[in-house]
Design a protein around this motif. Structure first.
Motif, PDB file in Angstrom:
ATOM      1  N   VAL A 182       4.010  49.815  -5.974  1.00 55.37           N
ATOM      2  CA  VAL A 182       5.337  49.187  -6.068  1.00 55.37           C
ATOM      3  C   VAL A 182       6.345  50.191  -6.621  1.00 55.37           C
ATOM      4  O   VAL A 182       7.466  50.311  -6.109  1.00 55.37           O
ATOM      5  CB  VAL A 182       5.272  47.905  -6.932  1.00 55.37           C
ATOM      6  CG1 VAL A 182       6.658  47.440  -7.354  1.00 55.37           C
ATOM      7  CG2 VAL A 182       4.556  46.807  -6.158  1.00 55.37           C
ATOM      8  N   TYR A 183       5.937  50.940  -7.631  1.00 54.73           N
ATOM      9  CA  TYR A 183       6.832  51.938  -8.220  1.00 54.73           C
ATOM     10  C   TYR A 183       7.234  52.984  -7.185  1.00 54.73           C
ATOM     11  O   TYR A 183       8.415  53.314  -7.048  1.00 54.73           O
ATOM     12  CB  TYR A 183       6.158  52.617  -9.413  1.00 54.73           C
ATOM     13  CG  TYR A 183       6.951  53.788  -9.947  1.00 54.73           C
ATOM     14  CD1 TYR A 183       8.049  53.588 -10.782  1.00 54.73           C
ATOM     15  CD2 TYR A 183       6.607  55.093  -9.601  1.00 54.73           C
ATOM     16  CE1 TYR A 183       8.782  54.661 -11.257  1.00 54.73           C
ATOM     17  CE2 TYR A 183       7.340  56.170 -10.076  1.00 54.73           C
ATOM     18  CZ  TYR A 183       8.417  55.950 -10.906  1.00 54.73           C
ATOM     19  OH  TYR A 183       9.145  57.018 -11.363  1.00 54.73           O
ATOM     20  N   HIS A 184       6.276  53.508  -6.431  1.00 52.98           N
ATOM     21  CA  HIS A 184       6.577  54.565  -5.462  1.00 52.98           C
ATOM     22  C   HIS A 184       7.401  54.045  -4.284  1.00 52.98           C
ATOM     23  O   HIS A 184       8.264  54.763  -3.768  1.00 52.98           O
ATOM     24  CB  HIS A 184       5.286  55.226  -4.977  1.00 52.98           C
ATOM     25  CG  HIS A 184       4.761  56.255  -5.932  1.00 52.98           C
ATOM     26  ND1 HIS A 184       5.027  57.594  -5.815  1.00 52.98           N
ATOM     27  CD2 HIS A 184       4.001  56.132  -7.049  1.00 52.98           C
ATOM     28  CE1 HIS A 184       4.453  58.260  -6.805  1.00 52.98           C
ATOM     29  NE2 HIS A 184       3.817  57.382  -7.569  1.00 52.98           N
ATOM     30  N   ILE A 185       7.145  52.828  -3.848  1.00 53.99           N
ATOM     31  CA  ILE A 185       7.959  52.248  -2.768  1.00 53.99           C
ATOM     32  C   ILE A 185       9.401  52.068  -3.252  1.00 53.99           C
ATOM     33  O   ILE A 185      10.350  52.405  -2.546  1.00 53.99           O
ATOM     34  CB  ILE A 185       7.352  50.903  -2.292  1.00 53.99           C
ATOM     35  CG1 ILE A 185       6.025  51.165  -1.556  1.00 53.99           C
ATOM     36  CG2 ILE A 185       8.335  50.161  -1.386  1.00 53.99           C
ATOM     37  CD1 ILE A 185       5.211  49.902  -1.288  1.00 53.99           C
ATOM     38  N   TRP A 186       9.558  51.568  -4.473  1.00 52.86           N
ATOM     39  CA  TRP A 186      10.899  51.377  -5.024  1.00 52.86           C
ATOM     40  C   TRP A 186      11.603  52.728  -5.211  1.00 52.86           C
ATOM     41  O   TRP A 186      12.790  52.872  -4.922  1.00 52.86           O
ATOM     42  CB  TRP A 186      10.811  50.627  -6.356  1.00 52.86           C
ATOM     43  CG  TRP A 186      12.136  50.344  -7.001  1.00 52.86           C
ATOM     44  CD1 TRP A 186      12.598  50.833  -8.178  1.00 52.86           C
ATOM     45  CD2 TRP A 186      13.167  49.479  -6.501  1.00 52.86           C
ATOM     46  NE1 TRP A 186      13.849  50.354  -8.450  1.00 52.86           N
ATOM     47  CE2 TRP A 186      14.216  49.513  -7.442  1.00 52.86           C
ATOM     48  CE3 TRP A 186      13.292  48.687  -5.362  1.00 52.86           C
ATOM     49  CZ2 TRP A 186      15.401  48.770  -7.266  1.00 52.86           C
ATOM     50  CZ3 TRP A 186      14.479  47.949  -5.186  1.00 52.86           C
ATOM     51  CH2 TRP A 186      15.500  48.003  -6.130  1.00 52.86           C
ATOM     52  N   ARG A 187      10.866  53.723  -5.665  1.00 49.93           N
ATOM     53  CA  ARG A 187      11.439  55.050  -5.862  1.00 49.93           C
ATOM     54  C   ARG A 187      11.872  55.665  -4.526  1.00 49.93           C
ATOM     55  O   ARG A 187      12.940  56.257  -4.438  1.00 49.93           O
ATOM     56  CB  ARG A 187      10.448  55.975  -6.561  1.00 49.93           C
ATOM     57  CG  ARG A 187      11.093  57.305  -6.989  1.00 49.93           C
ATOM     58  CD  ARG A 187      10.162  58.140  -7.779  1.00 49.93           C
ATOM     59  NE  ARG A 187       9.169  58.755  -6.894  1.00 49.93           N
ATOM     60  CZ  ARG A 187       8.331  59.706  -7.256  1.00 49.93           C
ATOM     61  NH1 ARG A 187       8.317  60.131  -8.499  1.00 49.93           N
ATOM     62  NH2 ARG A 187       7.474  60.201  -6.408  1.00 49.93           N
ATOM     63  N   GLU A 188      11.040  55.507  -3.489  1.00 47.63           N
ATOM     64  CA  GLU A 188      11.400  56.039  -2.172  1.00 47.63           C
ATOM     65  C   GLU A 188      12.653  55.345  -1.647  1.00 47.63           C
ATOM     66  O   GLU A 188      13.549  55.987  -1.101  1.00 47.63           O
ATOM     67  CB  GLU A 188      10.235  55.874  -1.193  1.00 47.63           C
ATOM     68  CG  GLU A 188      10.538  56.304   0.233  1.00 47.63           C
ATOM     69  CD  GLU A 188      10.932  57.772   0.372  1.00 47.63           C
ATOM     70  OE1 GLU A 188      10.670  58.570  -0.555  1.00 47.63           O
ATOM     71  OE2 GLU A 188      11.522  58.120   1.419  1.00 47.63           O
ATOM     72  N   ARG A 189      12.727  54.058  -1.849  1.00 44.50           N
ATOM     73  CA  ARG A 189      13.925  53.296  -1.439  1.00 44.50           C
ATOM     74  C   ARG A 189      15.156  53.846  -2.154  1.00 44.50           C
ATOM     75  O   ARG A 189      16.196  54.088  -1.550  1.00 44.50           O
ATOM     76  CB  ARG A 189      13.689  51.819  -1.764  1.00 44.50           C
ATOM     77  CG  ARG A 189      14.857  50.903  -1.509  1.00 44.50           C
ATOM     78  CD  ARG A 189      15.544  50.586  -2.817  1.00 44.50           C
ATOM     79  NE  ARG A 189      16.519  49.505  -2.639  1.00 44.50           N
ATOM     80  CZ  ARG A 189      17.568  49.354  -3.420  1.00 44.50           C
ATOM     81  NH1 ARG A 189      17.784  50.161  -4.440  1.00 44.50           N
ATOM     82  NH2 ARG A 189      18.425  48.371  -3.189  1.00 44.50           N
ATOM     83  N   ASN A 190      15.061  54.082  -3.457  1.00 47.79           N
ATOM     84  CA  ASN A 190      16.195  54.582  -4.230  1.00 47.79           C
ATOM     85  C   ASN A 190      16.554  56.017  -3.842  1.00 47.79           C
ATOM     86  O   ASN A 190      17.741  56.348  -3.775  1.00 47.79           O
ATOM     87  CB  ASN A 190      15.902  54.497  -5.727  1.00 47.79           C
ATOM     88  CG  ASN A 190      15.940  53.071  -6.216  1.00 47.79           C
ATOM     89  OD1 ASN A 190      16.563  52.209  -5.592  1.00 47.79           O
ATOM     90  ND2 ASN A 190      15.278  52.808  -7.327  1.00 47.79           N
TER      91      ASN A 190
END
Ligand SMILES: [Zn+2]
Length: 153
Positions: A99-107
Protein backbone atom coordinates in the motif's frame (compact mmCIF):
# COMPACT_ATOMS: atom_id res chain seq x y z
CA UNK A 1 4.56 3.25 6.10
CA UNK A 2 2.16 2.32 8.88
CA UNK A 3 0.54 5.76 8.71
CA UNK A 4 -0.28 5.34 5.01
CA UNK A 5 -1.95 1.96 5.66
CA UNK A 6 -3.80 3.38 8.68
CA UNK A 7 -5.16 6.23 6.57
CA UNK A 8 -5.92 3.95 3.60
CA UNK A 9 -7.91 1.53 5.77
CA UNK A 10 -9.97 4.45 7.07
CA UNK A 11 -10.39 5.98 3.61
CA UNK A 12 -8.58 9.13 4.69
CA UNK A 13 -5.90 9.49 2.03
CA UNK A 14 -6.35 12.42 -0.33
CA UNK A 15 -7.48 10.36 -3.28
CA UNK A 16 -8.83 12.27 -6.25
CA UNK A 17 -12.45 11.28 -5.60
CA UNK A 18 -12.19 12.88 -2.14
CA UNK A 19 -10.45 16.00 -3.44
CA UNK A 20 -13.20 16.37 -6.06
CA UNK A 21 -15.80 16.73 -3.30
CA UNK A 22 -14.10 19.96 -2.21
CA UNK A 23 -12.89 21.10 -5.62
CA UNK A 24 -15.26 20.19 -8.47
CA UNK A 25 -12.62 21.28 -11.00
CA UNK A 26 -10.06 18.76 -9.67
CA UNK A 27 -8.95 15.93 -11.95
CA UNK A 28 -10.47 12.61 -10.86
CA UNK A 29 -8.72 10.17 -13.17
CA UNK A 30 -6.38 7.58 -11.64
CA UNK A 31 -2.80 8.49 -12.52
CA UNK A 32 -1.69 4.84 -12.49
CA UNK A 33 -4.03 3.64 -15.26
CA UNK A 34 -5.14 7.03 -16.65
CA UNK A 35 -8.66 5.73 -17.03
CA UNK A 36 -10.82 5.15 -13.96
CA UNK A 37 -11.97 7.35 -11.08
CA UNK A 38 -9.29 7.34 -8.37
CA UNK A 39 -10.74 6.08 -5.08
CA UNK A 40 -9.18 4.04 -2.30
CA UNK A 41 -10.77 0.86 -3.59
CA UNK A 42 -9.68 1.53 -7.15
CA UNK A 43 -6.17 2.71 -6.32
CA UNK A 44 -5.17 -0.19 -4.08
CA UNK A 45 -7.08 -3.15 -5.54
CA UNK A 46 -9.05 -2.52 -8.71
CA UNK A 47 -6.57 -0.53 -10.79
CA UNK A 48 -4.84 -2.55 -13.50
CA UNK A 49 -1.48 -1.24 -12.22
CA UNK A 50 -2.13 -2.24 -8.59
CA UNK A 51 -3.70 -5.53 -9.55
CA UNK A 52 -0.60 -6.41 -11.59
CA UNK A 53 1.56 -5.63 -8.57
CA UNK A 54 -0.61 -7.77 -6.30
CA UNK A 55 -0.47 -10.57 -8.86
CA UNK A 56 3.34 -10.44 -8.91
CA UNK A 57 3.51 -10.36 -5.10
CA UNK A 58 1.04 -13.21 -4.72
CA UNK A 59 2.91 -15.26 -7.34
CA UNK A 60 6.11 -14.52 -5.49
CA UNK A 61 4.70 -15.83 -2.22
CA UNK A 62 2.69 -18.58 -3.95
CA UNK A 63 -0.62 -17.40 -2.61
CA UNK A 64 -3.86 -17.17 -4.62
CA UNK A 65 -5.77 -13.91 -5.17
CA UNK A 66 -8.77 -13.93 -2.87
CA UNK A 67 -10.92 -11.94 -5.28
CA UNK A 68 -12.14 -9.52 -2.64
CA UNK A 69 -12.62 -5.79 -3.16
CA UNK A 70 -10.61 -3.36 -0.99
CA UNK A 71 -13.28 -2.85 1.71
CA UNK A 72 -14.14 -6.54 1.91
CA UNK A 73 -10.47 -7.47 2.06
CA UNK A 74 -9.74 -4.99 4.86
CA UNK A 75 -12.74 -6.28 6.82
CA UNK A 76 -11.61 -9.87 6.26
CA UNK A 77 -7.97 -9.16 7.16
CA UNK A 78 -9.00 -7.23 10.28
CA UNK A 79 -10.87 -10.25 11.59
CA UNK A 80 -8.41 -12.96 10.44
CA UNK A 81 -4.99 -11.36 10.79
CA UNK A 82 -4.81 -11.13 14.56
CA UNK A 83 -1.96 -11.81 16.94
CA UNK A 84 1.78 -11.86 16.50
CA UNK A 85 2.20 -15.18 14.71
CA UNK A 86 5.13 -14.65 12.29
CA UNK A 87 3.00 -15.68 9.30
CA UNK A 88 0.35 -13.10 10.21
CA UNK A 89 3.07 -10.52 10.84
CA UNK A 90 4.46 -11.28 7.39
CA UNK A 91 1.08 -10.92 5.69
CA UNK A 92 0.51 -7.59 7.43
CA UNK A 93 3.96 -6.50 6.32
CA UNK A 94 3.16 -7.35 2.69
CA UNK A 95 -0.03 -5.29 2.86
CA UNK A 96 1.63 -2.34 4.61
CA UNK A 97 4.60 -2.20 2.25
CA UNK A 98 2.52 -2.71 -0.92
CA UNK A 99 0.00 0.00 0.00
CA UNK A 100 2.84 2.38 0.86
CA UNK A 101 4.65 1.79 -2.45
CA UNK A 102 1.48 2.08 -4.54
CA UNK A 103 0.62 5.35 -2.79
CA UNK A 104 4.19 6.60 -3.24
CA UNK A 105 4.17 5.74 -6.96
CA UNK A 106 0.86 7.58 -7.34
CA UNK A 107 2.32 10.65 -5.61
CA UNK A 108 5.56 10.56 -7.62
CA UNK A 109 3.58 10.52 -10.86
CA UNK A 110 1.41 13.44 -9.76
CA UNK A 111 3.92 15.66 -7.97
CA UNK A 112 7.28 14.74 -9.50
CA UNK A 113 6.31 13.60 -12.99
CA UNK A 114 8.28 10.36 -12.62
CA UNK A 115 6.95 6.97 -13.65
CA UNK A 116 8.13 3.51 -12.59
CA UNK A 117 7.04 0.28 -14.24
CA UNK A 118 4.94 -2.34 -12.49
CA UNK A 119 7.96 -4.60 -12.29
CA UNK A 120 10.17 -1.94 -10.69
CA UNK A 121 7.55 -1.10 -8.05
CA UNK A 122 6.90 -4.80 -7.34
CA UNK A 123 10.62 -5.47 -6.89
CA UNK A 124 10.95 -2.43 -4.60
CA UNK A 125 8.15 -3.88 -2.49
CA UNK A 126 9.79 -7.31 -2.35
CA UNK A 127 13.18 -5.80 -1.49
CA UNK A 128 11.64 -3.76 1.33
CA UNK A 129 9.81 -6.81 2.69
CA UNK A 130 12.93 -8.96 2.48
CA UNK A 131 14.88 -6.31 4.38
CA UNK A 132 12.21 -6.04 7.10
CA UNK A 133 11.89 -9.82 7.43
CA UNK A 134 15.62 -10.21 7.89
CA UNK A 135 15.08 -9.04 11.45
CA UNK A 136 12.58 -11.85 12.17
CA UNK A 137 13.86 -15.23 13.30
CA UNK A 138 12.36 -17.67 10.80
CA UNK A 139 14.09 -20.86 11.96
CA UNK A 140 11.04 -22.00 13.91
CA UNK A 141 8.63 -21.03 11.15
CA UNK A 142 9.39 -22.99 7.97
CA UNK A 143 5.93 -22.15 6.57
CA UNK A 144 7.08 -18.60 6.00
CA UNK A 145 9.87 -19.88 3.84
CA UNK A 146 7.50 -22.17 1.94
CA UNK A 147 4.52 -19.88 1.55
CA UNK A 148 6.08 -16.43 1.57
CA UNK A 149 9.38 -17.28 -0.06
CA UNK A 150 11.24 -14.66 1.94
CA UNK A 151 14.56 -16.41 1.48
CA UNK A 152 14.29 -16.68 -2.32
CA UNK A 153 16.75 -14.85 -4.55
ZN1 LIG B 1 -6.15 3.13 -11.99
Amino acid sequence: MSLVLWMAVRGRLSTRDRIHKYDPRAVTTCVLCNYHLESHSHLFFECSFSRAIWTQLLNYCRSPWNGLCWNAFIAWASSHWRGDNPIIVTKKLYLRVAVYHIWRERNCRIFEGTKKTISVVAHSIIDTIRCRLSSINLKDHPLIDLNWNVNAN
